[in-house]
Write a protein that holds these residues in place. Structure first.
Motif, PDB file in Angstrom:
ATOM      1  N   GLY A   1       0.819  -1.206   0.000  1.00  0.00           N
ATOM      2  CA  GLY A   1       0.000   0.000   0.000  1.00  0.00           C
ATOM      3  C   GLY A   1       0.852   1.254   0.000  1.00  0.00           C
ATOM      4  O   GLY A   1       2.085   1.199  -0.044  1.00  0.00           O
TER       5      GLY A   1
ATOM      6  N   GLY B   1       0.707   5.831   1.133  1.00  0.00           N
ATOM      7  CA  GLY B   1       0.013   6.843   1.906  1.00  0.00           C
ATOM      8  C   GLY B   1       0.836   8.101   2.076  1.00  0.00           C
ATOM      9  O   GLY B   1       1.894   8.273   1.465  1.00  0.00           O
TER      10      GLY B   1
ATOM     11  N   GLY C   1      -2.889   5.784   5.018  1.00  0.00           N
ATOM     12  CA  GLY C   1      -2.724   5.247   3.675  1.00  0.00           C
ATOM     13  C   GLY C   1      -3.754   4.182   3.361  1.00  0.00           C
ATOM     14  O   GLY C   1      -4.670   3.924   4.137  1.00  0.00           O
ATOM     15  N   SER C   2      -3.577   3.556   2.225  1.00  0.00           N
ATOM     16  CA  SER C   2      -4.505   2.533   1.746  1.00  0.00           C
ATOM     17  C   SER C   2      -3.733   1.287   1.340  1.00  0.00           C
ATOM     18  O   SER C   2      -2.627   1.377   0.792  1.00  0.00           O
ATOM     19  CB  SER C   2      -5.292   3.073   0.541  1.00  0.00           C
ATOM     20  OG  SER C   2      -6.081   2.056  -0.039  1.00  0.00           O
TER      21      SER C   2
ATOM     22  N   PRO D   1      -4.697  -1.423  -1.095  1.00  0.00           N
ATOM     23  CA  PRO D   1      -5.726  -1.813  -2.076  1.00  0.00           C
ATOM     24  C   PRO D   1      -5.929  -3.321  -2.153  1.00  0.00           C
ATOM     25  O   PRO D   1      -4.986  -4.112  -1.998  1.00  0.00           O
ATOM     26  CB  PRO D   1      -5.173  -1.268  -3.397  1.00  0.00           C
ATOM     27  CG  PRO D   1      -4.223  -0.191  -3.002  1.00  0.00           C
ATOM     28  CD  PRO D   1      -3.624  -0.646  -1.709  1.00  0.00           C
TER      29      PRO D   1
ATOM     30  N   ASP E   1     -12.235  -5.753   5.500  1.00  0.00           N
ATOM     31  CA  ASP E   1     -12.281  -4.326   5.214  1.00  0.00           C
ATOM     32  C   ASP E   1     -11.319  -3.517   6.069  1.00  0.00           C
ATOM     33  O   ASP E   1     -10.707  -2.557   5.599  1.00  0.00           O
ATOM     34  CB  ASP E   1     -13.708  -3.790   5.398  1.00  0.00           C
ATOM     35  CG  ASP E   1     -14.670  -4.351   4.343  1.00  0.00           C
ATOM     36  OD1 ASP E   1     -14.171  -4.884   3.332  1.00  0.00           O
ATOM     37  OD2 ASP E   1     -15.892  -4.252   4.551  1.00  0.00           O
TER      38      ASP E   1
ATOM     39  N   MET F   1      -7.810  -2.726   4.857  1.00  0.00           N
ATOM     40  CA  MET F   1      -7.599  -1.873   3.694  1.00  0.00           C
ATOM     41  C   MET F   1      -7.019  -0.517   4.069  1.00  0.00           C
ATOM     42  O   MET F   1      -6.500   0.196   3.223  1.00  0.00           O
ATOM     43  CB  MET F   1      -8.915  -1.670   2.933  1.00  0.00           C
ATOM     44  CG  MET F   1      -9.639  -2.965   2.598  1.00  0.00           C
ATOM     45  SD  MET F   1      -8.630  -4.123   1.649  1.00  0.00           S
ATOM     46  CE  MET F   1      -8.549  -3.241   0.101  1.00  0.00           C
ATOM     47  N   LEU F   2      -7.139  -0.122   5.350  1.00  0.00           N
ATOM     48  CA  LEU F   2      -6.625   1.157   5.802  1.00  0.00           C
ATOM     49  C   LEU F   2      -5.306   0.979   6.544  1.00  0.00           C
ATOM     50  O   LEU F   2      -5.071  -0.041   7.191  1.00  0.00           O
ATOM     51  CB  LEU F   2      -7.641   1.855   6.709  1.00  0.00           C
ATOM     52  CG  LEU F   2      -8.974   2.252   6.067  1.00  0.00           C
ATOM     53  CD1 LEU F   2      -9.886   2.873   7.114  1.00  0.00           C
ATOM     54  CD2 LEU F   2      -8.750   3.210   4.900  1.00  0.00           C
ATOM     55  N   ASP F   3      -4.473   1.997   6.449  1.00  0.00           N
ATOM     56  CA  ASP F   3      -3.181   1.959   7.128  1.00  0.00           C
ATOM     57  C   ASP F   3      -2.987   3.276   7.883  1.00  0.00           C
ATOM     58  O   ASP F   3      -3.067   4.349   7.286  1.00  0.00           O
ATOM     59  CB  ASP F   3      -2.055   1.764   6.108  1.00  0.00           C
ATOM     60  CG  ASP F   3      -0.694   1.712   6.783  1.00  0.00           C
ATOM     61  OD1 ASP F   3      -0.493   0.810   7.615  1.00  0.00           O
ATOM     62  OD2 ASP F   3       0.158   2.565   6.470  1.00  0.00           O
TER      63      ASP F   3
END
Length: 206
Positions: A141, A143, A165-166, A168, A190, A193-195
């Motif tokens: 990912g 960010g 960040g993301s 994907p 889900d 998916m986020l960082d």
């Protein structure tokens, strides 16, 4: 004649000295950092190591590694992150030239590779042995990070940073496995998916 040559030599030496001094001064105003390297650790992360290298007045390249391993009878968790980040410092040139390493506010763009393994006891299987639920994730990912770096004259460094960040789905491998069966499932994925990156780091510039 000898007096003429002596005056000429004296003048030439003065001119060479002035030219050399100006050259040294010019090089000093655009000098490479006296402390271009920094090693840091994030006090809010389990185990972490950061290495930063200042390349220009306003730009530095940083790499970092974080890892954690925890095991018990009913639970086992392991993860490792590797990150490369470009940091753009926003301080005025005059301030930067008084330091051995870039300091002040910065904006960073990062690329991260992550691997995660989580095992937990979820009950019993056939014949009453312990049943284990295992999740494996490998992802890449990117960010943005913002923060502030303070560098003391003796080289001690304090950094405050926060970023997001993301990770994907197209760059993520997700595997959910039971001890006695294999499950293909994206449930509960889900949140991966986020960082988020938050740090209070201490280090040393050299």
């Amino acid at each position: 004649m000898q007096h003429f040559y002596s005056r000429w030599m004296t003048t030439a030496i003065l001119l060479v000295s002035i030219t050399a001094w100006k050259s040294v001064y010019a090089q000093d105003t655009t000098r490479i950092w006296t402390r271009p390297n920094v090693l840091k650790t994030n006090l809010l992360a389990p185990i972490s190591l950061f290495y930063e290298r200042a390349l220009t007045r306003r730009f530095a390249l940083r790499t970092s590694v974080r890892w954690w391993s925890f095991g018990s009878v009913t639970k086992d968790s392991k993860f490792a992150n590797a990150t490369i980040e470009g940091k753009f410092y926003t301080a005025k040139t005059g301030l930067l030239l008084t330091r051995g390493h870039p300091t002040g506010f910065f904006v960073g763009l990062y690329l991260k590779a992550r691997t995660l393994r989580y095992v937990n006891e979820v009950g019993t299987g056939p014949g009453n042995p312990m049943a284990l639920d295992e999740i494996k994730v490998q992802s890449i990912g990117f960010g943005v990070t913002i923060g502030y770096v303070w560098v003391a004259r003796r080289g001690f460094v304090v950094e405050l940073a926060h970023g997001m960040g993301s990770m994907p789905a197209a760059l993520t491998s997700y595997e959910h496995t039971m001890r006695y069966s294999t499950v293909t499932s994206d449930s509960g994925r889900d949140y991966l998916m986020l960082d988020f990156r938050t740090g209070v780091s201490l280090g040393y510039a050299f």
